[in-house]
Design a protein around this motif. Structure first.
Motif, PDB file in Angstrom:
ATOM      1  N   ASP A  63       0.829  -1.211   0.000  1.00  0.00           N
ATOM      2  CA  ASP A  63       0.000   0.000   0.000  1.00  0.00           C
ATOM      3  C   ASP A  63       0.860   1.257   0.000  1.00  0.00           C
ATOM      4  N   PHE A  66       2.227   1.847  -3.528  1.00  0.00           N
ATOM      5  CA  PHE A  66       1.233   2.402  -4.442  1.00  0.00           C
ATOM      6  C   PHE A  66       0.971   3.877  -4.140  1.00  0.00           C
ATOM      7  N   SER A  69       3.837   5.854  -5.474  1.00  0.00           N
ATOM      8  CA  SER A  69       3.728   5.835  -6.929  1.00  0.00           C
ATOM      9  C   SER A  69       2.678   6.827  -7.408  1.00  0.00           C
ATOM     10  N   THR A 165       1.293  -7.912  -8.635  1.00  0.00           N
ATOM     11  CA  THR A 165       0.861  -6.541  -8.352  1.00  0.00           C
ATOM     12  C   THR A 165       1.309  -5.548  -9.426  1.00  0.00           C
ATOM     13  N   TRP A 168      -1.395  -4.410 -11.813  1.00  0.00           N
ATOM     14  CA  TRP A 168      -2.277  -3.367 -11.294  1.00  0.00           C
ATOM     15  C   TRP A 168      -1.566  -2.023 -11.231  1.00  0.00           C
ATOM     16  N   GLU A 169      -0.275  -2.075 -10.963  1.00  0.00           N
ATOM     17  CA  GLU A 169       0.516  -0.840 -10.989  1.00  0.00           C
ATOM     18  C   GLU A 169       0.452  -0.196 -12.369  1.00  0.00           C
ATOM     19  N   CYS A 172      -2.761   1.471 -13.210  1.00  0.00           N
ATOM     20  CA  CYS A 172      -2.846   2.812 -12.621  1.00  0.00           C
ATOM     21  C   CYS A 172      -2.121   3.829 -13.501  1.00  0.00           C
ATOM     22  N   PHE A 221      -5.810  -1.290  -4.872  1.00  0.00           N
ATOM     23  CA  PHE A 221      -4.647  -0.612  -5.443  1.00  0.00           C
ATOM     24  C   PHE A 221      -5.020   0.776  -5.964  1.00  0.00           C
ATOM     25  N   PHE A 225      -3.244   4.285  -4.769  1.00  0.00           N
ATOM     26  CA  PHE A 225      -2.655   5.135  -5.800  1.00  0.00           C
ATOM     27  C   PHE A 225      -3.326   6.513  -5.788  1.00  0.00           C
ATOM     28  N   VAL A 356       5.412  -0.070  -7.739  1.00  0.00           N
ATOM     29  CA  VAL A 356       5.057  -0.508  -6.464  1.00  0.00           C
ATOM     30  C   VAL A 356       4.608  -1.801  -6.366  1.00  0.00           C
TER      31      VAL A 356
END
Length: 360
Positions: A63, A66, A69, A165, A168-169, A172, A221, A225, A356
């Motif tokens: 967390d 993110f 980031s 992950t 998902w980064e 974003c 996520f 973010f 992240v």
């Protein structure tokens, strides 16, 4: 282009943050190391601690990544709203090291683990190893094991449980790109609206109204973010104070009693990690070589090799203590051999945040 005019409040995050004198790389490294400690529980077969401890130890690392980031990536777009340089920088920061990790795992790390376990190579290993690289090359992890390995360990058939992950980064990143191309960052309501939308999604999944995995992960996520992006949006009025970091830490600790602590803790986590990175200016914490990404992507396979060698019996503290220096060696090699050279292809000085990251 900025969200707001510069505030007259002294000591805001805007006024305190210095691109060349901050500890964000050190904060990210600390978060990555916390993931190694957390993964040492399942990888040694140790039962998870209580729910509050599990949330604080097992999830704040990812967390926090993110949140940082969100702060830095939105800043990157605002400072230079050009789609190709933005996308190129994101690709070069994530993919070369990610691909190298996949290949090195399939060709070197996994075979070492198999040999240390005293097992012969299973039938079809070569084809499965190729599949491991190719199937996962697009960031979405669809194959975690290689021909049934690792086997005989507390967490079998998974060589790297952290890389998922990164998908998902990057999503974003694409959302930031889409909002930027649509020129929506000029509206102050957009980032708060996204935060509230993700918060609503998190509440829906936490209360059991939905069991959709994509909604759960996207909300989690996306919320973190967006929390970092909110800190960036209001950086000109948010004070950077150590006592507020302490308050944020207390809120996070108390919120760990909730089913999902992020419902309350998302913004305090974002404020805490970003402000600590902003306020700490000591030279010792200004890490010029950012090994946090490499630490994150190599820790899990290193730990699986140790488990294959039977070291999981040593328990969480010793297991983590052995894994950390070995991981840092690979992370340092990743930085100098892959990441830093790749980032030079951007045509700009090497100062960008890593993804992240962190895993369950």
């Amino acid at each position: 282009m900025r969200f707001m005019s510069i505030s007259q409040i002294r000591g805001t995050i805007e006024e305190t943050f210095e691109p060349k004198r901050n500890a964000l790389n050190a904060v990210r490294l600390a978060l990555a190391l916390s993931v190694i400690v957390w993964h040492s529980f399942p990888l040694t077969g140790t039962p998870s601690p209580s729910h509050p401890v599990t949330q604080l130890l097992g999830e704040t690392g990812v967390d926090g990544f993110f949140a940082i980031s969100g702060f830095l990536i939105v800043s990157s777009w605002i400072r230079r709203p050009a789609w190709w340089p933005y996308l190129k920088a994101r690709f070069l920061r994530i993919l070369p090291a990610f691909w190298a990790c996949l290949i090195l795992t399939a060709l070197v790390i996994a075979p070492i683990g198999i040999l240390l376990a005293g097992n012969g190579f299973p039938d079809g290993y070569a084809a499965s190893a190729i599949g491991y690289v190719l199937h996962n090359a697009g960031l979405e992890m669809t194959q975690y094991g290689i021909a049934g390995t690792p086997a005989g360990v507390p967490y079998p058939d998974v060589w790297n449980g952290s890389l998922w992950t990164l998908y998902w980064e990057f999503l974003c990143y694409l959302v930031v790109l889409a909002l930027g191309l649509a020129n929506l960052f000029r509206f102050k309501i957009v980032v708060p609206a996204l935060f509230v939308l993700c918060l609503a999604g998190l509440i829906v999944t936490t209360t059991g109204l939905s069991h959709n995995v994509d909604l759960t992960n996207g909300s989690r996520f996306g919320l973190m973010f967006a929390a970092g992006a909110l800190i960036y949006q209001w950086r000109t009025v948010i004070p950077a104070r150590w006592w507020l970091v302490g308050v944020a830490a207390v809120i996070v600790a108390v919120s760990s009693l909730l089913p999902d602590y992020r419902v309350v803790a998302a913004l305090p986590i974002a404020y805490g990690v970003i402000t600590v990175g902003t306020l700490v200016k000591a030279r010792a914490f200004r890490l010029r070589n950012d090994v946090s990404y490499g630490t994150y992507i190599y820790a899990f396979p290193v730990q699986q090799v140790l488990a294959s060698a039977g070291l999981s019996a040593l328990g969480v503290p010793v297991f983590a203590a052995i894994a950390i220096p070995l991981t840092l060696l690979l992370a340092t090699a990743s930085w100098f051999v892959v990441e830093k050279p790749a980032m030079r292809l951007k045509g700009a000085r090497v100062v960008t945040p890593p993804p992240v990251v962190l895993a369950e």
